[in-house]
Design a protein around this motif. Structure first.
Motif, PDB file in Angstrom:
ATOM      1  N   LYS A   1       0.820  -1.200   0.000  1.00  0.00           N
ATOM      2  CA  LYS A   1       0.000   0.000   0.000  1.00  0.00           C
ATOM      3  C   LYS A   1       0.858   1.255   0.000  1.00  0.00           C
ATOM      4  O   LYS A   1       0.809   2.056  -0.934  1.00  0.00           O
ATOM      5  N   THR A   2       1.681   1.364   1.079  1.00  0.00           N
ATOM      6  CA  THR A   2       2.357   2.634   1.302  1.00  0.00           C
ATOM      7  C   THR A   2       3.360   2.931   0.213  1.00  0.00           C
ATOM      8  O   THR A   2       4.285   2.157  -0.019  1.00  0.00           O
TER       9      THR A   2
ATOM     10  N   GLU B   1       9.080   8.809   9.342  1.00  0.00           N
ATOM     11  CA  GLU B   1       9.892   9.604  10.267  1.00  0.00           C
ATOM     12  C   GLU B   1      10.005  11.045   9.794  1.00  0.00           C
ATOM     13  O   GLU B   1      10.060  11.971  10.601  1.00  0.00           O
TER      14      GLU B   1
ATOM     15  N   PHE C   1      14.136  -0.522  13.973  1.00  0.00           N
ATOM     16  CA  PHE C   1      12.801  -0.893  13.495  1.00  0.00           C
ATOM     17  C   PHE C   1      12.874  -2.197  12.738  1.00  0.00           C
ATOM     18  O   PHE C   1      13.798  -2.434  11.978  1.00  0.00           O
TER      19      PHE C   1
ATOM     20  N   SER D   1       9.998  -5.047  10.671  1.00  0.00           N
ATOM     21  CA  SER D   1       8.602  -5.096  10.256  1.00  0.00           C
ATOM     22  C   SER D   1       7.817  -6.186  10.981  1.00  0.00           C
ATOM     23  O   SER D   1       6.637  -6.355  10.742  1.00  0.00           O
TER      24      SER D   1
ATOM     25  N   LYS E   1       7.286  -4.015  14.412  1.00  0.00           N
ATOM     26  CA  LYS E   1       6.666  -2.779  13.917  1.00  0.00           C
ATOM     27  C   LYS E   1       6.865  -1.608  14.870  1.00  0.00           C
ATOM     28  O   LYS E   1       5.976  -0.806  15.104  1.00  0.00           O
TER      29      LYS E   1
ATOM     30  N   LYS F   1       8.459   4.252  19.526  1.00  0.00           N
ATOM     31  CA  LYS F   1       7.346   4.633  18.652  1.00  0.00           C
ATOM     32  C   LYS F   1       7.039   3.453  17.729  1.00  0.00           C
ATOM     33  O   LYS F   1       7.947   2.693  17.343  1.00  0.00           O
ATOM     34  N   GLY F   2       5.759   3.304  17.403  1.00  0.00           N
ATOM     35  CA  GLY F   2       5.424   2.179  16.521  1.00  0.00           C
ATOM     36  C   GLY F   2       3.938   1.933  16.437  1.00  0.00           C
ATOM     37  O   GLY F   2       3.128   2.763  16.877  1.00  0.00           O
ATOM     38  N   ALA F   3       3.596   0.754  15.855  1.00  0.00           N
ATOM     39  CA  ALA F   3       2.188   0.408  15.673  1.00  0.00           C
ATOM     40  C   ALA F   3       1.503   0.272  17.032  1.00  0.00           C
ATOM     41  O   ALA F   3       2.063  -0.301  17.962  1.00  0.00           O
TER      42      ALA F   3
ATOM     43  N   ARG G   1      -3.426   6.783   9.376  1.00  0.00           N
ATOM     44  CA  ARG G   1      -2.679   5.786  10.152  1.00  0.00           C
ATOM     45  C   ARG G   1      -2.125   6.458  11.396  1.00  0.00           C
ATOM     46  O   ARG G   1      -1.797   7.642  11.400  1.00  0.00           O
TER      47      ARG G   1
ATOM     48  N   LEU H   1       0.597   6.409  14.777  1.00  0.00           N
ATOM     49  CA  LEU H   1       1.856   5.894  15.296  1.00  0.00           C
ATOM     50  C   LEU H   1       1.837   6.220  16.785  1.00  0.00           C
ATOM     51  O   LEU H   1       1.630   7.377  17.161  1.00  0.00           O
TER      52      LEU H   1
ATOM     53  N   THR I   1      -0.341  -5.164   3.227  1.00  0.00           N
ATOM     54  CA  THR I   1       0.300  -4.014   3.852  1.00  0.00           C
ATOM     55  C   THR I   1       0.702  -4.280   5.297  1.00  0.00           C
ATOM     56  O   THR I   1       0.127  -5.130   5.970  1.00  0.00           O
ATOM     57  N   GLY I   2       1.685  -3.535   5.732  1.00  0.00           N
ATOM     58  CA  GLY I   2       2.108  -3.601   7.124  1.00  0.00           C
ATOM     59  C   GLY I   2       1.228  -2.714   7.993  1.00  0.00           C
ATOM     60  O   GLY I   2       1.253  -2.784   9.219  1.00  0.00           O
ATOM     61  N   ASP I   3       0.423  -1.890   7.349  1.00  0.00           N
ATOM     62  CA  ASP I   3      -0.440  -0.965   8.069  1.00  0.00           C
ATOM     63  C   ASP I   3      -1.612  -1.710   8.726  1.00  0.00           C
ATOM     64  O   ASP I   3      -1.874  -2.861   8.414  1.00  0.00           O
TER      65      ASP I   3
ATOM     66  N   ARG J   1      -1.382  -5.596   8.498  1.00  0.00           N
ATOM     67  CA  ARG J   1      -0.446  -5.909   9.586  1.00  0.00           C
ATOM     68  C   ARG J   1       0.313  -7.206   9.310  1.00  0.00           C
ATOM     69  O   ARG J   1       0.498  -8.030  10.201  1.00  0.00           O
TER      70      ARG J   1
HETATM   71  P1  ATP Z   1       3.317  -1.318   3.264  1.00  0.00           P
HETATM   72  O1  ATP Z   1       3.604  -2.713   3.727  1.00  0.00           O
HETATM   73  O2  ATP Z   1       2.043  -1.226   2.527  1.00  0.00           O
HETATM   74  O3  ATP Z   1       4.452  -0.638   2.591  1.00  0.00           O
HETATM   75  P2  ATP Z   1       3.848   0.072   5.773  1.00  0.00           P
HETATM   76  O4  ATP Z   1       4.838   1.048   5.310  1.00  0.00           O
HETATM   77  O5  ATP Z   1       2.855   0.559   6.768  1.00  0.00           O
HETATM   78  O6  ATP Z   1       2.959  -0.514   4.618  1.00  0.00           O
HETATM   79  P3  ATP Z   1       5.873  -1.247   7.277  1.00  0.00           P
HETATM   80  O7  ATP Z   1       6.923  -0.352   6.755  1.00  0.00           O
HETATM   81  O8  ATP Z   1       6.140  -2.689   7.479  1.00  0.00           O
HETATM   82  O9  ATP Z   1       4.590  -1.189   6.361  1.00  0.00           O
HETATM   83  O10 ATP Z   1       5.385  -0.599   8.645  1.00  0.00           O
HETATM   84  C1  ATP Z   1       4.486  -1.267   9.464  1.00  0.00           C
HETATM   85  C2  ATP Z   1       4.125  -0.428  10.660  1.00  0.00           C
HETATM   86  O11 ATP Z   1       5.272  -0.158  11.440  1.00  0.00           O
HETATM   87  C3  ATP Z   1       3.566   0.933  10.310  1.00  0.00           C
HETATM   88  O12 ATP Z   1       2.192   0.875  10.106  1.00  0.00           O
HETATM   89  C4  ATP Z   1       3.929   1.757  11.529  1.00  0.00           C
HETATM   90  O13 ATP Z   1       2.972   1.592  12.541  1.00  0.00           O
HETATM   91  C5  ATP Z   1       5.213   1.145  12.004  1.00  0.00           C
HETATM   92  N1  ATP Z   1       6.378   1.911  11.549  1.00  0.00           N
HETATM   93  C6  ATP Z   1       6.729   2.208  10.293  1.00  0.00           C
HETATM   94  N2  ATP Z   1       7.854   2.902  10.242  1.00  0.00           N
HETATM   95  C7  ATP Z   1       8.256   3.069  11.526  1.00  0.00           C
HETATM   96  C8  ATP Z   1       9.382   3.699  12.152  1.00  0.00           C
HETATM   97  N3  ATP Z   1      10.338   4.310  11.434  1.00  0.00           N
HETATM   98  N4  ATP Z   1       9.473   3.663  13.489  1.00  0.00           N
HETATM   99  C9  ATP Z   1       8.536   3.038  14.204  1.00  0.00           C
HETATM  100  N5  ATP Z   1       7.471   2.431  13.685  1.00  0.00           N
HETATM  101  C10 ATP Z   1       7.316   2.434  12.371  1.00  0.00           C
END
Ligand code: ATP
Length: 923
Positions: A333-334, A415, A444, A446, A449, A467-469, A510, A512, A571-573, A620
């Motif tokens: 997605k992102t 960030e 970080f 994935s 998260k 910081k994170g999900a 989204r 954080l 997506t990771g979201d 997620r």
């Molecule tokens: P996609 O998989 O569609 O690219 P995404 O960018 O959300 O989506 P990830 O990069 O795996 O997927 O991120 C997953 C989750 O981790 C995010 O939704 C966010 O909550 C958290 N996250 C992302 N970047 C950071 C970061 N730099 N520091 C802390 N948490 C983060």
């Protein structure tokens, strides 16, 4: 320079200073001058292309195909039978044809070479004491390399320092386990097991390292192996296999027909053997689809070039074909569906919500409490949140405050949005960072998260900022900060936080989460891991960010759906944000099922297979789970394209029928594993590439239709001749058949290969993998429709000329001026029928007037060339002798020019009927 493994072992054990000395480098890297002299000595850091086939042999191959050999032999026989001119002419035609196919092959090669140059990989090195980005080709021995997870390693090097550094050496060793690499020398058992050496051709999978390059290019271990194995031939693609099969089948048919005609000529017409042979040869040449392979290769290569202009770099020609068959796209997605332009528009604290003005990476907004701007010092909780997001951050941004300027981000967009937020809040980030130096970082990933840092305050106390999900953070939270007070977190608090988060997620935003913990003096930082440190946190608040869909995504999704292609968001979201965005851009309906990574882990393969048949979103999920999603779809018979950018995406990219890596944000590992690279990271470019893929395939079919249909009018005169037992003299001589097949037909056919997409290619379902290139519709059109009409017209012209000279009162003349004129008009009539055929073959259903009669320059030039060639053959006295032609008069020319008009109109009528009554399209 280090040449062999022995030397490398020595260098691996040398004290670092001595190593620097022997490589004439230092911790500050090489100077420009040193780089130059190293470069002069060792050349580019590239694995040079295979010496491969001898160039001359390669050239000669174009003159030794089955058909070419037949023509060589026929030339001999003709000369032997005292038809010297004919013999030489046959050879000449053969040479011209060979040169042409060599030229085509070369063009295709050039196109793919140009493409390879568009894919340079970059490396970070230290030179003159500063870090800089260079092309990997420019690395020289002595360069200090800075390597991070996801980078490919492009020289053999010795590690100077490393942080949790792991490499994947499978390309070299065949073993897929990751290997730990450290600065200390330790020799393992295997050939590449030294702990402090890394090798070109392998990739960094985790952590980071600094290393000094020992050898480059063909002197690397990889280069040495490559030079041994380079002669390996690439595996032929399904399309090539099919073309080979087709050529073989058609050749067998051609030779069988040739033999039958040869015998018939001897026994029915009592022709001398040599003449019968030459006669039969005409048939064989007519039916062998010469030029098929080079033309197909060239149109694939041209397709690849067109894709590159649309931001999709395809790594090999085979992928073009697979792209056209794609039925499912598993997409991130992102950044792919969305812009990856995060803007924080709210900061949510348990007792207060702040809004943030301004959009994008522009820092001219403010953090607002109602109507009033808020600054540091006014709200302690907000201050703490801002401090956390500023200290726990590795990204730098140069905002795009000037109109038209692009923001420069070194780090991640997520960030970057936090950096911009802190700036809008007027936080003194630099002073804060200086006053609270970072002691530890839990990077970080994935799966967790989240990311944490430990910073030392001015009072000497250590604080963990995380910081994170949200879901993950709540699971390690024990208390909550509300209005300056820390208290135990209650179920109600959690519900309230989750409700707020859900509310935002439903709008496609989204969140954080931000949390912290003051560390105990007893905690040993050197032993700190995510598992033992990220616990008992105090929840502070949420930052809420928007990542708007790409503006062109709506149209791209619609186009994909019309083309019968399903899109599965992976997506990771979070699930609610993911679904909201997916529904908003028209990817799925409100009824779509959302499967989270945790649910996916618990799911059996069979259930997953069922699930991916319907409307589904995966949220997620960790990148490594994408692999299963791709496999499940493939098990359902789908042709799957999958996107990815990180190290962990590589297995899915490799498994997918088309792996698609992001050019801008993707890691080397992902790009290496992929079949196609999007230079703009944009989903819409995938759809454009699929459209090109479909177009190339249908162009090859158009080309086939065109070259096959002329076989019928070419053969028809010989059939008349045989069946009349020679009473009807041959209306088309062998040289004339060669003229059409190897002369006039070539350029328009080539033009069909570069026809633009026909409107409607993206309104049909994907082509089935089982579908054949040469299908019933083409056979019927080529032999039944176009071919038959052209035969009737050309034979009609033959009899008409004879009629004008007194046939049927006199017998048909078999020699002399009248015969020459009659065969000339037959030949010319076929050529003019082919002009109509070229126009008619350009579209399957669409009116050729709609796409523009003259819109394909190549076909127009081809036709002009065709007419000039035929005029030369008809009028140049020397050629008249060779081709047995005779000048044509004005009336005859008027007849010829008129031929294409009814043919095109008739075909237009047929297409209209098909469009009106038979065409079912997705919409
Ligand atoms: P996609 O998989 O569609 O690219 P995404 O960018 O959300 O989506 P990830 O990069 O795996 O997927 O991120 C997953 C989750 O981790 C995010 O939704 C966010 O909550 C958290 N996250 C992302 N970047 C950071 C970061 N730099 N520091 C802390 N948490 C983060």
């Amino acid at each position: 320079m280090v040449q062999d493994k022995q030397d490398k072992d020595q260098l691996a054990q040398m004290p670092i200073d001595q190593l620097y000395q022997s490589l004439r480098t230092s911790a500050n890297g090489l100077t420009d001058q040193q780089v130059q002299s190293q470069k002069a000595k060792y050349g580019d850091n590239v694995i040079t292309a295979a010496k491969g086939e001898n160039k001359l042999l390669h050239f000669l191959k174009n003159f030794t195909s089955l058909m070419a050999i037949l023509l060589w032999v026929s030339g001999f026989i003709a000369i032997f039978a005292k038809m010297v001119e004919l013999g030489i002419a046959i050879w000449a035609v053969n040479i011209i044809n060979g040169l042409f196919s060599y030229w085509q092959e070369n063009q295709a090669h050039k196109a793919s070479d140009a493409l390879k140059k568009m894919l340079p990989t970059q490396a970070t090195v230290i030179r003159n004491g500063k870090s800089e980005q260079i092309d990997t080709a420019d690395i020289v021995p002595g360069d200090i390399l800075m390597i991070a997870a996801g980078n490919s390693i492009s020289a053999d090097a010795r590690i100077i320092s490393a942080d949790s550094f792991q490499v994947d050496e499978s390309a070299l060793t065949g073993e897929s386990d990751l290997t730990d690499k450290k600065p200390d020398y330790h020799h393992g058992e295997g050939k590449f097991d030294e702990e402090n050496l890394i090798y070109a051709g392998t990739v960094a999978s985790a952590g980071s390292a600094k290393a000094v390059a020992l050898s480059t290019g063909m002197n690397t271990e990889f280069g040495k192996i490559a030079s041994l194995t380079q002669s390996q031939q690439a595996k032929p693609s399904p399309l090539e296999l099919e073309l080979n099969r087709l050529t073989r089948q058609l050749s067998i048919i051609a030779i069988s027909i040739g033999i039958a005609f040869f015998l018939a000529a001897i026994f029915f017409v009592h022709y001398p053997v040599a003449q019968s042979f030459i006669f039969a040869l005409g048939m064989v040449v007519a039916f062998i689809p010469e030029g098929l392979l080079p033309t197909v290769t060239l149109s694939l290569a041209q397709g690849v070039q067109r894709m590159a202009k649309k931001n999709a770099l395809v790594k090999n020609l085979n992928s073009v074909e697979t792209l056209g068959e794609t039925t499912v796209i598993a997409s991130d997605k992102t950044g792919t569906l969305t812009q990856n332009q995060m803007t924080i528009n709210h900061v949510w604290l348990p007792d207060k919500v702040f809004t943030v003005s301004g959009e994008g990476y522009v820092n001219n907004g403010q953090v607002m409490d109602g109507q009033a701007a808020v600054k540091p010092g006014q709200n302690a909780d907000l201050d703490l949140l801002m401090k956390a997001i500023s200290l726990n951050n590795d990204t730098t941004v140069t905002p795009n405050n000037q109109p038209g300027a692009q923001a420069k981000i070194v780090g991640t967009p997520t960030e970057a949005s936090l950096v911009i937020l802190a700036e809008k809040y007027q936080l003194a980030s630099k002073q804060l960072a200086n006053a609270n130096p970072r002691q530890k970082e839990l990077v970080f990933d994935s799966v967790r998260k989240r990311m944490s840092t430990v910073n030392k305050g001015q009072d000497g106390k250590l604080t963990l900022y995380t910081k994170g999900a949200l879901d993950g953070i709540l699971s390690i939270t024990k208390s909550i900060l509300v209005n300056g007070q820390v208290r135990a977190i209650t179920d109600d608090d959690i519900k309230q936080i989750q409700a707020a988060d859900e509310e935002y997620a439903k709008q496609g935003l989204r969140s954080l989460a931000v949390a912290y913990r003051d560390l105990d003096a007893s905690e040993d930082l050197s032993q700190a891991t995510a598992a033992n440190t990220e616990q008992n946190l105090t929840f502070v608040g949420l930052t809420i960010m928007a990542d708007p869909p790409r503006p062109e995504i709506y149209a791209a999704v619609k186009k994909a759906h019309q083309a019968g292609i399903r899109i599965i968001m992976v997506t990771g979201d979070g699930p609610i944000t993911a679904k909201s965005v997916a529904v908003k851009i028209g990817l799925v309906s409100d009824q779509a099922r959302v499967i989270t990574g945790d649910e996916l882990s618990a799911m059996a393969d069979e259930d997953l297979r069922q699930a991916v048949k319907g409307e589904v979103i995966f949220a997620r999920v960790a990148p490594e789970q994408k692999y299963r999603i791709v496999k499940a779809n493939q098990a359902n018979g789908e042709i799957v394209a999958s996107t990815g950018d990180g190290v962990n995406d590589a297995p899915a990219l490799k498994q997918a029928d088309i792996g698609i890596a992001m050019g801008a944000t993707g890691t080397d590992v992902a790009k290496e594993a992929a079949d196609m690279i999007l230079t703009d990271d944009n989903f819409a470019s995938i759809i454009a590439a699929i459209e090109e893929g479909r177009t190339v395939y249908s162009n090859i079919q158009k080309f086939l239709l065109y070259i096959l249909n002329s076989n019928v009018p070419e053969a028809f005169p010989s059939v008349l001749f045989l069946f009349s037992g020679g009473l009807i003299p041959l209306p088309l001589t062998v040289m004339q058949i060669l003229t059409i097949d190897l002369g006039t037909d070539m350029l328009p056919a080539l033009g069909l290969g570069s026809e633009k997409s026909e409107p409607g290619v993206m309104q049909e379902p994907p082509r089935s993998r089982k579908a054949h290139l040469l299908n019933k519709s083409i056979i019927w059109k080529a032999f039944g429709l176009y071919g038959l009409v052209a035969s009737i017209i050309s034979a009609g012209a033959y009899f008409f000329v004879n009629y004008a000279y007194g046939w049927p009162k006199h017998a048909l003349s078999a020699s002399g001026a009248v015969y020459a004129e009659a065969t000339t008009i037959t030949l010319a009539a076929i050529v003019f029928c082919q002009i109509a055929a070229a126009m008619n073959a350009r579209t399957k259903y669409t009116s050729v007037f709609k796409i523009g009669l003259f819109s394909n320059k190549h076909i127009v030039t081809g036709i002009i060339f065709e007419v000039i060639l035929i005029s030369l053959i008809i009028y140049v006295p020397f050629l008249q002798g060779v081709f047995n032609t005779h000048a044509l008069g004005v009336q005859e020319w008027l007849f010829l020019i008129a031929i294409p008009i009814p043919l095109i109109l008739l075909e237009e009528l047929r297409k209209w009927v098909v469009r009106k009554y038979f065409l079912k399209r997705n919409s």
